[in-house]
Design a protein around this motif. Structure first.
Motif, PDB file in Angstrom:
ATOM      1  N   THR A 113      -3.797  -3.725   6.649  1.00  0.00           N
ATOM      2  CA  THR A 113      -4.594  -4.072   7.842  1.00  0.00           C
ATOM      3  C   THR A 113      -4.358  -3.254   9.087  1.00  0.00           C
ATOM      4  O   THR A 113      -3.374  -2.501   9.032  1.00  0.00           O
ATOM      5  CB  THR A 113      -4.558  -5.693   8.185  1.00  0.00           C
ATOM      6  N   ARG A 114      -5.088  -3.104   9.872  1.00  0.00           N
ATOM      7  CA  ARG A 114      -4.948  -2.422  11.203  1.00  0.00           C
ATOM      8  C   ARG A 114      -3.788  -3.074  11.861  1.00  0.00           C
ATOM      9  O   ARG A 114      -3.150  -2.236  12.647  1.00  0.00           O
ATOM     10  CB  ARG A 114      -6.264  -2.662  12.206  1.00  0.00           C
ATOM     11  N   GLU A 115      -3.587  -4.416  11.663  1.00  0.00           N
ATOM     12  CA  GLU A 115      -2.377  -4.861  12.373  1.00  0.00           C
ATOM     13  C   GLU A 115      -1.171  -4.574  11.899  1.00  0.00           C
ATOM     14  O   GLU A 115      -0.083  -4.420  12.329  1.00  0.00           O
ATOM     15  CB  GLU A 115      -2.438  -6.522  12.233  1.00  0.00           C
ATOM     16  N   ASP A 116      -1.189  -4.164  10.300  1.00  0.00           N
ATOM     17  CA  ASP A 116      -0.052  -3.916   9.755  1.00  0.00           C
ATOM     18  C   ASP A 116       0.472  -2.595   9.921  1.00  0.00           C
ATOM     19  O   ASP A 116       1.372  -2.091  10.342  1.00  0.00           O
ATOM     20  CB  ASP A 116      -0.099  -3.649   7.949  1.00  0.00           C
ATOM     21  N   ARG A 117      -0.682  -1.576  10.294  1.00  0.00           N
ATOM     22  CA  ARG A 117      -0.526  -0.465  10.617  1.00  0.00           C
ATOM     23  C   ARG A 117       0.391  -0.305  11.877  1.00  0.00           C
ATOM     24  O   ARG A 117       1.222   0.479  12.325  1.00  0.00           O
ATOM     25  CB  ARG A 117      -1.761   0.437  10.743  1.00  0.00           C
ATOM     26  N   GLU A 118      -0.319  -0.746  12.923  1.00  0.00           N
ATOM     27  CA  GLU A 118       0.273  -0.726  14.344  1.00  0.00           C
ATOM     28  C   GLU A 118       1.512  -1.545  14.536  1.00  0.00           C
ATOM     29  O   GLU A 118       2.619  -1.026  15.181  1.00  0.00           O
ATOM     30  CB  GLU A 118      -0.666  -1.489  15.340  1.00  0.00           C
ATOM     31  N   ALA A 119       1.571  -2.643  13.743  1.00  0.00           N
ATOM     32  CA  ALA A 119       3.114  -3.350  13.559  1.00  0.00           C
ATOM     33  C   ALA A 119       4.309  -2.541  13.097  1.00  0.00           C
ATOM     34  O   ALA A 119       5.343  -2.490  13.584  1.00  0.00           O
ATOM     35  CB  ALA A 119       2.793  -4.496  12.545  1.00  0.00           C
ATOM     36  N   LEU A 120       3.745  -1.491  12.078  1.00  0.00           N
ATOM     37  CA  LEU A 120       4.892  -0.542  11.556  1.00  0.00           C
ATOM     38  C   LEU A 120       5.347   0.314  12.692  1.00  0.00           C
ATOM     39  O   LEU A 120       6.510   0.567  13.032  1.00  0.00           O
ATOM     40  CB  LEU A 120       3.971   0.409  10.583  1.00  0.00           C
ATOM     41  N   LYS A 121       4.431   0.862  13.557  1.00  0.00           N
ATOM     42  CA  LYS A 121       4.740   1.434  14.793  1.00  0.00           C
ATOM     43  C   LYS A 121       5.633   0.729  15.801  1.00  0.00           C
ATOM     44  O   LYS A 121       6.785   1.263  16.303  1.00  0.00           O
ATOM     45  CB  LYS A 121       3.682   2.096  15.632  1.00  0.00           C
ATOM     46  N   LEU A 122       5.176  -0.443  16.059  1.00  0.00           N
ATOM     47  CA  LEU A 122       5.923  -1.339  16.893  1.00  0.00           C
ATOM     48  C   LEU A 122       7.410  -1.478  16.303  1.00  0.00           C
ATOM     49  O   LEU A 122       8.470  -1.621  16.936  1.00  0.00           O
ATOM     50  CB  LEU A 122       5.338  -2.771  17.318  1.00  0.00           C
ATOM     51  N   ASN A 124       9.003   0.486  14.310  1.00  0.00           N
ATOM     52  CA  ASN A 124       9.715   1.901  14.376  1.00  0.00           C
ATOM     53  C   ASN A 124      10.512   1.810  16.123  1.00  0.00           C
ATOM     54  O   ASN A 124      11.530   2.254  16.154  1.00  0.00           O
ATOM     55  CB  ASN A 124       8.847   2.937  14.231  1.00  0.00           C
ATOM     56  N   LEU A 125       9.638   1.371  16.787  1.00  0.00           N
ATOM     57  CA  LEU A 125      10.047   1.336  18.117  1.00  0.00           C
ATOM     58  C   LEU A 125      11.202   0.465  18.354  1.00  0.00           C
ATOM     59  O   LEU A 125      12.307   0.767  19.227  1.00  0.00           O
ATOM     60  CB  LEU A 125       8.804   0.951  19.081  1.00  0.00           C
ATOM     61  N   GLN A 136      22.118   8.013  21.050  1.00  0.00           N
ATOM     62  CA  GLN A 136      21.562   8.895  19.929  1.00  0.00           C
ATOM     63  C   GLN A 136      20.396   9.679  20.144  1.00  0.00           C
ATOM     64  O   GLN A 136      19.541   9.009  20.714  1.00  0.00           O
ATOM     65  CB  GLN A 136      21.332   8.025  18.472  1.00  0.00           C
ATOM     66  N   LEU A 137      19.958  10.728  19.389  1.00  0.00           N
ATOM     67  CA  LEU A 137      18.663  11.455  19.513  1.00  0.00           C
ATOM     68  C   LEU A 137      17.801  10.550  18.468  1.00  0.00           C
ATOM     69  O   LEU A 137      17.928  10.112  17.379  1.00  0.00           O
ATOM     70  CB  LEU A 137      18.760  12.841  18.917  1.00  0.00           C
ATOM     71  N   VAL A 138      16.651  10.221  19.012  1.00  0.00           N
ATOM     72  CA  VAL A 138      15.252   9.422  18.114  1.00  0.00           C
ATOM     73  C   VAL A 138      13.981  10.427  18.310  1.00  0.00           C
ATOM     74  O   VAL A 138      13.977  11.235  19.262  1.00  0.00           O
ATOM     75  CB  VAL A 138      15.092   8.229  18.812  1.00  0.00           C
ATOM     76  N   ARG A 139      13.565  10.331  17.168  1.00  0.00           N
ATOM     77  CA  ARG A 139      12.446  11.352  17.192  1.00  0.00           C
ATOM     78  C   ARG A 139      10.961  10.407  16.950  1.00  0.00           C
ATOM     79  O   ARG A 139      11.450   9.357  16.096  1.00  0.00           O
ATOM     80  CB  ARG A 139      12.628  12.187  15.922  1.00  0.00           C
ATOM     81  N   GLU A 140      10.015  10.561  17.169  1.00  0.00           N
ATOM     82  CA  GLU A 140       8.849  10.206  16.824  1.00  0.00           C
ATOM     83  C   GLU A 140       8.579   8.785  17.447  1.00  0.00           C
ATOM     84  O   GLU A 140       8.688   7.964  16.950  1.00  0.00           O
ATOM     85  CB  GLU A 140       8.431   9.870  15.203  1.00  0.00           C
TER      86      GLU A 140
END
Ligand code: SF4
Length: 349
Positions: A113-122, A124-125, A136-140
Motif C-alpha cells: 500500500t502507499r502507507e507501506d511505501r511511505e512507512a519504509l522511508k520512515l 530508514n530514517l 557515521q556517514l549516512v546515505r539517502e
C-alpha cells in the motif's frame, strides 16, 4: 529578376532531391501547434495536477523551466522517455551503487500500500538517526516537512561529520561533460541543497507535526502494514504495526535525538562515464534569500502567477530549449520567437 528565378529553380531542385518540403521557421512551428493549455484560470497547478505535496527535485526542475514542468504533466509519455535517457539512467545507477556501498546489507521488502511505501522511508530514517548521531556517514536520508504552507519530501544523498565536527550535507551530481556546470545548471542544485537544509533543520528542531504529515500525504493512520513490512519492522525491534504508530515513533526519536542543524552544504560533481571527480562546490546558505525564492516558486504552484519559460533572448538561458524534448511544440517558445521577430522587423523599419 533573372537571378531570383535561377535561385528559385535551384531551391526547387533541392526540394526534389531531398524529398521533403522546405518550410519557413514559423510554418514549421505552427505545423507542430500543440493544443495544450499552459495555465487554467481558477485552478492552481497544485489542483490541476492533483498535487498534495511537492518533491524537492520538482523545485529544481521548476528552476530550470516552469513551462517544461507543465509539459511534464501534460505529456507524461515524453517525460517518461526523457527519464529513460542513458544519461539519466547512468546517474541513477551511480547513486544506487553509492547507497549499496554505505549499506551493503540492504534487504528488499515488498510493499502493498502507499502507507507501506511511505512507512519504509520512515523506517530508514529512524534507523539512520542513531548512526548519524554516532558520527557515521549516512546515505539517502529522507527529509520531509512543511515550508511556506506546502508539504515537501526529499532524499539527501549524504550526511556526515567533517573532521572539524561540522555536519555536512553533500549532494552528488553526475555530468556527461567533464567540467563543472554552467551557473544556469548549478542554480537548481544550490536550491535543492538549501531546501534540504531547511527541511532537515526543522525536523531536528521539532517542527514536524503528526497531523500535518498524515494530512498532506493523504495516508491512513490506522492502516496496518503488509505482512512483509510487519516482519521487517519486528526484526528491527520496532513496535509499530500501523502507519500512525510509526509516525509517533519517529517523532519521539527526533525529539530525543541530539542532532543539530546542518553546518555545511556541498555539491560533488562526477563525470558520468568515468566516475572521476570533476570538483566540489560549497553552497552559501542565505536563508532570507532562499525563503524569498521559495515563495516565488510556490506562487506558481498556488496559481498566483503564470508559469515562466526560458528567456530565449538571453544567451545564458536559450540553450536550454535546444535540449528540451518539448522544443518543437512549446507554446511559450513559439510566442517568444514571434515577439522577437515582430520586434526585429519593427526595428528594421
Ligand atoms: Fe521550456 Fe524551452 Fe522547453 Fe519550452 S522549449 S519547455 S521554454 S525549455
Amino acid at each position: 529578376g533573372q537571378s531570383l528565378a535561377k535561385k528559385e529553380e535551384r531551391i526547387d531542385g533541392q526540394i526534389k532531391k531531398r524529398g521533403h518540403k522546405v518550410v519557413a521557421p514559423f510554418e514549421r512551428l505552427s505545423n507542430n501547434r500543440s493544443t495544450v493549455t499552459l495555465s487554467v484560470p481558477d485552478q492552481s497547478p497544485m489542483e490541476r495536477f492533483s498535487k498534495h505535496h511537492l518533491n524537492v527535485t520538482q523545485l529544481c526542475e521548476q528552476s530550470w523551466c516552469e513551462i517544461k514542468v507543465v509539459y511534464g504533466f501534460l505529456k507524461p509519455h515524453m517525460k517518461r522517455r526523457e527519464m529513460r535517457r542513458p544519461a539519466v539512467m547512468t546517474g541513477a545507477s551511480i547513486h544506487l551503487a553509492r547507497e549499496l556501498e554505505a549499506n551493503p546489507d540492504a534487504v528488499t521488502v515488498v510493499v502493498h500500500t502507499r502507507e507501506d511505501r511511505e512507512a519504509l522511508k520512515l523506517i530508514n530514517l529512524i534507523q539512520m538517526v542513531p548512526a548519524l548521531e554516532a558520527g557515521q556517514l549516512v546515505r539517502e536520508f529522507p527529509v520531509l516537512g512543511v515550508l511556506d504552507g506546502v508539504f515537501f519530501l526529499g532524499v539527501v544523498d549524504e550526511l556526515y561529520c567533517s573532521k572539524s565536527g561540522d555536519l555536512v550535507l553533500s549532494e552528488l551530481k553526475t555530468r556527461s561533460h567533464n567540467s563543472l556546470p554552467h551557473p544556469a545548471q548549478a542554480k537548481g542544485h544550490s536550491l535543492q541543497v538549501g531546501v534540504y537544509k531547511l527541511l532537515f533543520d526543522s525536523m531536528v528542531q521539532g517542527s514536524m507535526k503528526r497531523d500535518q504529515l498524515l494530512h498532506f500525504l493523504k495516508l491512513r493512520p490506522h492502516q496496518a502494514f503488509g505482512s512483509e513490512l510487519q516482519r521487517y519492522a519486528q526484526k528491527l525491534d520496532l513496535l509499530a504495526v500501523t502507519f500512525g504508530d510509526l509516525v509517533d515513533h519517529l517523532l519521539v526519536v527526533l525529539h530525543f535525538s541530539n542532532l543539530q542543524p546542518i553546518d555545511k552544504l556541498c555539491l560533488e560533481y562526477r563525470h558520468q562515464s568515468s566516475g572521476v571527480l570533476i570538483g566540489n562546490r560549497e553552497v552559501e546558505f542565505e536563508e532570507t534569500q532562499l525563503r524569498a525564492e521559495l515563495r516565488d516558486y510556490l506562487a506558481f504552484w498556488r496559481g498566483e502567477r503564470e508559469p515562466h519559460g526560458v528567456d530565449i533572448e538571453d544567451i545564458e538561458e536559450a540553450w536550454k530549449c535546444r535540449m528540451c524534448p518539448y522544443e518543437e511544440s512549446c507554446e511559450w517558445r513559439r510566442n517568444r520567437l514571434q515577439e522577437v521577430m515582430v520586434d526585429g522587423s519593427k526595428k528594421a523599419k
